[in-house]
Design a protein around this motif. Structure first.
Motif, PDB file in Angstrom:
ATOM      1  N   ASN A   1       0.836  -1.202   0.000  1.00 56.70           N
ATOM      2  CA  ASN A   1       0.000   0.000   0.000  1.00 56.70           C
ATOM      3  C   ASN A   1       0.868   1.249   0.000  1.00 56.70           C
ATOM      4  O   ASN A   1       0.582   2.237  -0.688  1.00 56.70           O
ATOM      5  N   GLN A   2       1.917   1.229   0.773  1.00 57.81           N
ATOM      6  CA  GLN A   2       2.854   2.349   0.899  1.00 57.81           C
ATOM      7  C   GLN A   2       3.603   2.580  -0.411  1.00 57.81           C
ATOM      8  O   GLN A   2       3.717   3.720  -0.884  1.00 57.81           O
ATOM      9  N   ILE A   3       4.101   1.517  -1.013  1.00 58.18           N
ATOM     10  CA  ILE A   3       4.881   1.625  -2.249  1.00 58.18           C
ATOM     11  C   ILE A   3       4.044   2.184  -3.391  1.00 58.18           C
ATOM     12  O   ILE A   3       4.509   3.011  -4.186  1.00 58.18           O
ATOM     13  N   CYS A   4       2.778   1.750  -3.465  1.00 54.49           N
ATOM     14  CA  CYS A   4       1.909   2.111  -4.595  1.00 54.49           C
ATOM     15  C   CYS A   4       0.916   3.219  -4.252  1.00 54.49           C
ATOM     16  O   CYS A   4      -0.071   3.407  -4.972  1.00 54.49           O
TER      17      CYS A   4
ATOM     18  N   GLU B   1      12.822  -0.236  -3.694  1.00 51.12           N
ATOM     19  CA  GLU B   1      12.090   0.899  -3.129  1.00 51.12           C
ATOM     20  C   GLU B   1      13.033   2.071  -2.868  1.00 51.12           C
ATOM     21  O   GLU B   1      12.728   3.217  -3.204  1.00 51.12           O
ATOM     22  N   ARG B   2      14.171   1.789  -2.286  1.00 52.14           N
ATOM     23  CA  ARG B   2      15.117   2.865  -1.980  1.00 52.14           C
ATOM     24  C   ARG B   2      15.749   3.443  -3.239  1.00 52.14           C
ATOM     25  O   ARG B   2      16.049   4.635  -3.290  1.00 52.14           O
ATOM     26  N   ARG B   3      15.942   2.638  -4.257  1.00 49.90           N
ATOM     27  CA  ARG B   3      16.439   3.160  -5.535  1.00 49.90           C
ATOM     28  C   ARG B   3      15.431   4.127  -6.141  1.00 49.90           C
ATOM     29  O   ARG B   3      15.807   5.172  -6.682  1.00 49.90           O
ATOM     30  N   GLU B   4      14.130   3.795  -6.010  1.00 51.30           N
ATOM     31  CA  GLU B   4      13.087   4.694  -6.517  1.00 51.30           C
ATOM     32  C   GLU B   4      13.076   6.006  -5.738  1.00 51.30           C
ATOM     33  O   GLU B   4      12.926   7.081  -6.313  1.00 51.30           O
ATOM     34  N   TRP B   5      13.243   5.918  -4.405  1.00 52.41           N
ATOM     35  CA  TRP B   5      13.286   7.138  -3.597  1.00 52.41           C
ATOM     36  C   TRP B   5      14.479   8.017  -3.975  1.00 52.41           C
ATOM     37  O   TRP B   5      14.369   9.238  -4.063  1.00 52.41           O
ATOM     38  N   ARG B   6      15.634   7.405  -4.195  1.00 56.08           N
ATOM     39  CA  ARG B   6      16.813   8.176  -4.593  1.00 56.08           C
ATOM     40  C   ARG B   6      16.593   8.851  -5.937  1.00 56.08           C
ATOM     41  O   ARG B   6      17.009   9.981  -6.156  1.00 56.08           O
ATOM     42  N   SER B   7      15.907   8.126  -6.845  1.00 52.73           N
ATOM     43  CA  SER B   7      15.606   8.689  -8.157  1.00 52.73           C
ATOM     44  C   SER B   7      14.679   9.892  -8.031  1.00 52.73           C
ATOM     45  O   SER B   7      14.868  10.916  -8.683  1.00 52.73           O
ATOM     46  N   ARG B   8      13.664   9.788  -7.175  1.00 50.63           N
ATOM     47  CA  ARG B   8      12.760  10.912  -6.954  1.00 50.63           C
ATOM     48  C   ARG B   8      13.498  12.106  -6.364  1.00 50.63           C
ATOM     49  O   ARG B   8      13.264  13.245  -6.730  1.00 50.63           O
ATOM     50  N   GLY B   9      14.406  11.823  -5.428  1.00 44.93           N
ATOM     51  CA  GLY B   9      15.179  12.887  -4.820  1.00 44.93           C
ATOM     52  C   GLY B   9      16.012  13.625  -5.848  1.00 44.93           C
ATOM     53  O   GLY B   9      16.124  14.853  -5.811  1.00 44.93           O
ATOM     54  N   SER B  10      16.594  12.907  -6.792  1.00 45.15           N
ATOM     55  CA  SER B  10      17.399  13.530  -7.844  1.00 45.15           C
ATOM     56  C   SER B  10      16.534  14.389  -8.745  1.00 45.15           C
ATOM     57  O   SER B  10      16.912  15.494  -9.127  1.00 45.15           O
TER      58      SER B  10
END
Length: 472
Positions: free
Chosen positions: A364-367, A430-439
């Motif tokens: 639920n959190q991821i999506c 999940e953390r790779r996606e967060w890092r991508s969003r941060g960039s």
């Protein structure tokens, strides 16, 4: 700025009305589902002349019905409000539970359990979708755990109820104790369905809850904006391609498809079959003693969920669950180990249920930012787990293997190791996606707080902005 007092009042109301019905519904779901295991070790096997793996076939046929019913039920939830569909399906499986009390042979149970599986397929994924539509990520873990635990309470109560029914009603009106169990389950189920028609609110966008004010209805959607998609889009092939082009569907589906098999100790009532096969225990003891595993499952589920909501981290729960089941399997594999150690091993295996609520809260959190993806991912996780369940028990936990279940213990260890691997994969992606969003947000010139708000990461971490740091 939303009023803290108003939000607390809203949470109090939806906790009371949503969780009360969802938990009662899931309680009766598992009460009706697990009664077959208790009936089997309480006289049904002998009265219906069941042999070989017929008990496993009952569970497999139920699972097939569950799989067949999953897509139609999820499609209906797009057309019919959950506040109407959930209680209607509950009435259907309640009536089928009554019918089970009158069966004459195992073939009739096969037919009833197939249709019962179809009706019960509405509950699990549908409820997680509803919970994810009302609660933020920081609130979701505890609510998912309370919901999951209500099903475990149903399992716990089923064993206690069967022991009491067998003792006091066996032979009454010419009916065996295990037949009275199904009657009692049906009597408990139908009033809960009627309760659902009156108080279950459906989804926030429906604005049908009579106990919520106009202001509270607006707040229910407003407080999720930026973290949970609150406006549903019609499903199109473009959306399907978008979902299939991301990692989320594949990784989350694999996670529960595999980790769900760690629940095999409880779902196949291995402890009850073990006690019956080694002899020396009364019917009441065989029904009652496995309840200790369910008690451990309830405590593990609630404690782990409270911890994950506070920490904002989900993966350690799956590590705890996997390690506990590996230890349990080894203790049972070493057949020369004392009876007391085997009791300990079966009870420790109750930890396997802690992962269920956490896994669905994690998905639920991821999506959370894609409503259609969230619904499809949650449904796929449950569906593929049940596809495996359909044959898993026959291959690895046939009733003829009682009391040792050697193949099953080896399969459990393998499933736990695989769960650890997939858990790491989801954690990494999940953390790779967060890092991508941060960039991305840094390139657009947004400040850190705005980036967190728009990505939903602040909510994921359970309010880490206020703490001044983000968990890594």
């Amino acid at each position: 700025m939303m009023s803290i007092k108003l939000e607390r009042r809203l949470l109090l109301k939806i906790d009371w009305f949503i969780l009360s019905y969802c938990c009662l519904m899931y309680f009766t779901n598992y009460l009706d589902r697990s009664n077959i295991s208790n009936a089997y070790v309480s006289g049904m096997q002998e009265e219906l002349h069941m042999v070989g793996t017929q008990f496993n076939k009952i569970n497999t046929i139920f699972t097939c019905g569950y799989i067949v019913g999953m897509i139609p039920n999820n499609m209906m939830l797009q057309k019919v409000s959950p506040r109407l569909w959930f209680p209607t399906m509950q009435i259907v499986w309640g009536v089928l539970t009554f019918c089970t009390s009158a069966v004459k042979n195992v073939e009739q149970i096969y037919a009833i359990r197939f249709f019962q599986g179809m009706a019960e397929a509405s509950t699990f994924v549908g409820t997680h979708y509803v919970l994810g539509s009302w609660y933020t990520s920081a609130e979701l873990g505890k609510r998912s755990a309370i919901f999951t635990s209500s099903g475990l309470v149903g399992t716990l109560f089923s064993g206690i109820l069967q022991a009491a029914v067998y003792k006091h009603l066996n032979g009454t009106a010419g009916r065996s104790g295990w037949r009275w169990l199904f009657i009692m389950d049906g009597i408990i189920t139908l009033p809960v369905a009627l309760y659902g028609y009156f108080i279950f609110p459906g989804l926030p966008r429906e604005k049908k809850a009579f106990y919520l004010t106009v202001e509270e209805h607006a707040l229910a959607s407003e407080r999720l904006e930026g973290t949970v998609q609150v406006v549903q889009e019609p499903f199109t092939w473009k959306i399907a391609r978008r979902i299939l082009s991301r990692w989320r569907w594949y990784a989350c589906t694999a996670l529960f498809a595999i980790s769900g098999e760690t629940e095999s100790f409880g779902s196949n009532n291995l402890m009850g079959q073990w006690l019956k096969a080694i002899g020396g225990y009364s019917v009441e003891q065989i029904d009652f003693y496995p309840s200790g595993m369910t008690a451990v499952a309830i405590v593990s589920t609630l404690v782990c969920a409270i911890w994950t909501d506070r920490s904002g981290i989900r993966w350690p729960v799956l590590v705890y669950m996997s390690v506990a089941c590996i230890i349990s399997s080894i203790c049972i594999l070493v057949w020369s180990s004392p009876i007391g150690l085997k009791f300990f091993a079966y009870y420790l295996a109750g930890a396997s249920y802690a992962g269920q609520a956490t896994t669905f809260a994690w998905a639920n959190q991821i999506c959370a930012d894609d409503d259609q993806e969230r619904g499809i991912v949650l449904a796929s996780m449950n569906m593929f787990n049940n596809v495996i369940n359909a044959w898993w028990s026959i291959v690895f936990y046939p009733a003829t293997d009682a009391p040792r279940f050697r193949k099953g213990m080896i399969a459990m260890i393998c499933a736990c190791v695989a769960t650890l691997g997939v858990t790491w994969l989801v954690y990494y992606l999940e953390r790779r996606e967060w890092r991508s969003r941060g960039s991305d947000v840094k390139e657009s010139g947004k400040d850190d707080k705005q980036a967190l708000d728009e990505s939903g990461m602040a909510d994921v971490y359970g309010g880490s902005q206020e703490k001044g740091s983000i968990q890594k």
